[in-house]
Design a protein around this motif. Structure first.
Motif, PDB file in Angstrom:
ATOM      1  N   LYS A 170     -56.214  12.846  13.281  1.00 20.39           N
ATOM      2  CA  LYS A 170     -54.988  12.143  12.980  1.00 20.39           C
ATOM      3  C   LYS A 170     -54.484  11.456  14.240  1.00 20.39           C
ATOM      4  O   LYS A 170     -54.528  12.026  15.329  1.00 20.39           O
ATOM      5  N   LEU A 171     -53.981  10.242  14.089  1.00 24.02           N
ATOM      6  CA  LEU A 171     -53.463   9.483  15.213  1.00 24.02           C
ATOM      7  C   LEU A 171     -51.952   9.678  15.339  1.00 24.02           C
ATOM      8  O   LEU A 171     -51.257   9.835  14.322  1.00 24.02           O
ATOM      9  N   PRO A 172     -51.441   9.676  16.557  1.00 26.68           N
ATOM     10  CA  PRO A 172     -50.003   9.915  16.758  1.00 26.68           C
ATOM     11  C   PRO A 172     -49.117   8.953  15.980  1.00 26.68           C
ATOM     12  O   PRO A 172     -48.084   9.347  15.443  1.00 26.68           O
ATOM     13  N   GLY A 173     -49.515   7.703  15.880  1.00 28.80           N
ATOM     14  CA  GLY A 173     -48.684   6.724  15.181  1.00 28.80           C
ATOM     15  C   GLY A 173     -48.955   6.625  13.698  1.00 28.80           C
ATOM     16  O   GLY A 173     -48.423   5.742  13.017  1.00 28.80           O
ATOM     17  N   GLY A 174     -49.769   7.532  13.173  1.00 31.96           N
ATOM     18  CA  GLY A 174     -50.127   7.478  11.760  1.00 31.96           C
ATOM     19  C   GLY A 174     -51.542   6.969  11.578  1.00 31.96           C
ATOM     20  O   GLY A 174     -52.059   6.199  12.392  1.00 31.96           O
ATOM     21  N   GLY A 175     -52.183   7.394  10.525  1.00 30.42           N
ATOM     22  CA  GLY A 175     -53.550   6.982  10.263  1.00 30.42           C
ATOM     23  C   GLY A 175     -54.555   7.933  10.889  1.00 30.42           C
ATOM     24  O   GLY A 175     -54.206   9.022  11.382  1.00 30.42           O
TER      25      GLY A 175
END
Length: 352
Positions: free
Chosen positions: A91-96
């Motif tokens: 998971k990426l910190p900014g979403g996605g």
């Protein structure tokens, strides 16, 4: 099918697994005008089978032909399809999400649809793996018609042996149940088998007998050979869950009569997992699903994913609409300076 991906593009959806479920999902999402990337390792579960059955409109189609058609259809609406093995996702910190392939390349996506299927773990009897998908079978709905009225053997390798014997009896009246290493059956089970004229053969199975390229019998440890033209086994259905486990999704054990017979990734009816943004479809979520059911599950998951993205797109649009525009002071200052300069020039011309 390409061998490379565009690392600079962030896709709406990355589909991991290019079987019936994955391609069905990719087709629906591409038709919904989503950017879609399919990463497929190229090892479909049903590759050993010569034909797929019970797929309305495509009855008897060779599995690899069905997949080739599916790839062409999805690509026709803009889906990108690459050959590769996705080994991890995060998971990426900014979403996605970020999906990493075996070769180290990576790609980002807003949502994931994982359709990696399962592995059939077969009983360790010589000849079983070699004949798998041809005359060593497990599903009567997939292969029963092709061996109808022929001598069929059931290799008791799990808790479903009696059930399998009684089920396959629908396609042929010559069924022999090899007890092999299974525990003894109950009196009720013996009565059911006798009532349906299913022979029970005691003794461990040593190997399958093959003549030329045809299964001809089952050889017991004592040396006796029982003529059979097809053998039914119960594989252990193990979910290909590696990439999902890197996201914290552990497989759930599938049990029958208190015995573990496989694993799967738990999800809701639309395929949504416990990790927001990750969906599953096909055999990785339902080991008993046939090809047409997997395709339907991929479509259902795709619809849910698209609606989830629509909801996010709408939320962002509302937030942008509610945010007041920030004045561009630099542009305003430049305009004022320009007007002042032009005004000074006009004033100078008037004095001349």
């Amino acid at each position: 099918m390409s061998d490379s991906i565009d690392r600079d593009q962030r896709y709406d959806v990355v589909v991991i697994g290019g079987g019936a479920a994955g391609l069905s999902g990719a087709l629906a999402l591409s038709r919904a005008r989503r950017s879609v990337l399919v990463i497929d390792a190229g090892s479909p579960r049903n590759a050993p089978a010569s034909h797929a059955h019970n797929y309305l409109g495509r009855e008897g189609v060779p599995p690899l032909e069905l997949l080739a058609t599916g790839r062409a259809e999805a690509a026709g609406y803009g889906a990108e399809i690459v050959k590769g093995d996705a080994v991890a996702a995060e998971k990426l910190p900014g979403g996605g999400f970020r999906v990493v392939q075996e070769d180290g390349s990576a790609v980002e996506a807003r949502r994931l649809l994982v359709t990696t299927g399962l592995v059939d773990e077969l009983p360790p009897v010589p000849g079983v793996a070699e004949r798998w998908g041809r005359d060593v079978l497990h599903c009567p709905y997939c292969h029963g018609w092709e061996v109808r009225n022929r001598p069929v053997g059931i290799l008791a390798a799990g808790p479903m042996a009696v059930h399998q014997a009684l089920l396959w009896r629908q396609w042929t009246d010559d069924v022999a149940l090899f007890r092999h290493t299974a525990s003894d059956f109950t009196d009720e089970e013996y009565e059911q088998l006798a009532a349906r004229s299913v022979a029970v053969v005691d003794g461990e199975v040593a190997a399958l007998e093959v003549t030329g390229d045809r299964l001809t019998g089952v050889r017991l440890a004592g040396g006796a050979v029982i003529p059979r033209e097809a053998v039914v086994v119960q594989p252990r259905f193990t979910a290909r869950s590696g990439v999902l486990e890197t996201l914290g999704l552990a497989p759930t054990t599938m049990e029958v009569a208190g015995q573990a017979v496989g694993s799967y990734i738990a999800a809701d009816p639309a395929g949504a997992t416990e990790v927001p943004g990750v969906w599953v479809a096909g055999n990785v979520a339902n080991p008993m699903e046939q090809v047409i059911g997997s395709a339907a599950a991929g479509l259902k998951a795709a619809s849910a994913i698209n609606m989830d993205l629509v909801t996010e797109d709408t939320r962002r649009a509302v937030e942008a609409r509610r945010t007041p525009a920030v004045p561009d002071f630099s542009a305003e200052m430049e305009r004022q300076v320009t007007e002042r300069v032009l005004g000074d020039r006009r004033h100078g011309l008037q004095e001349m």
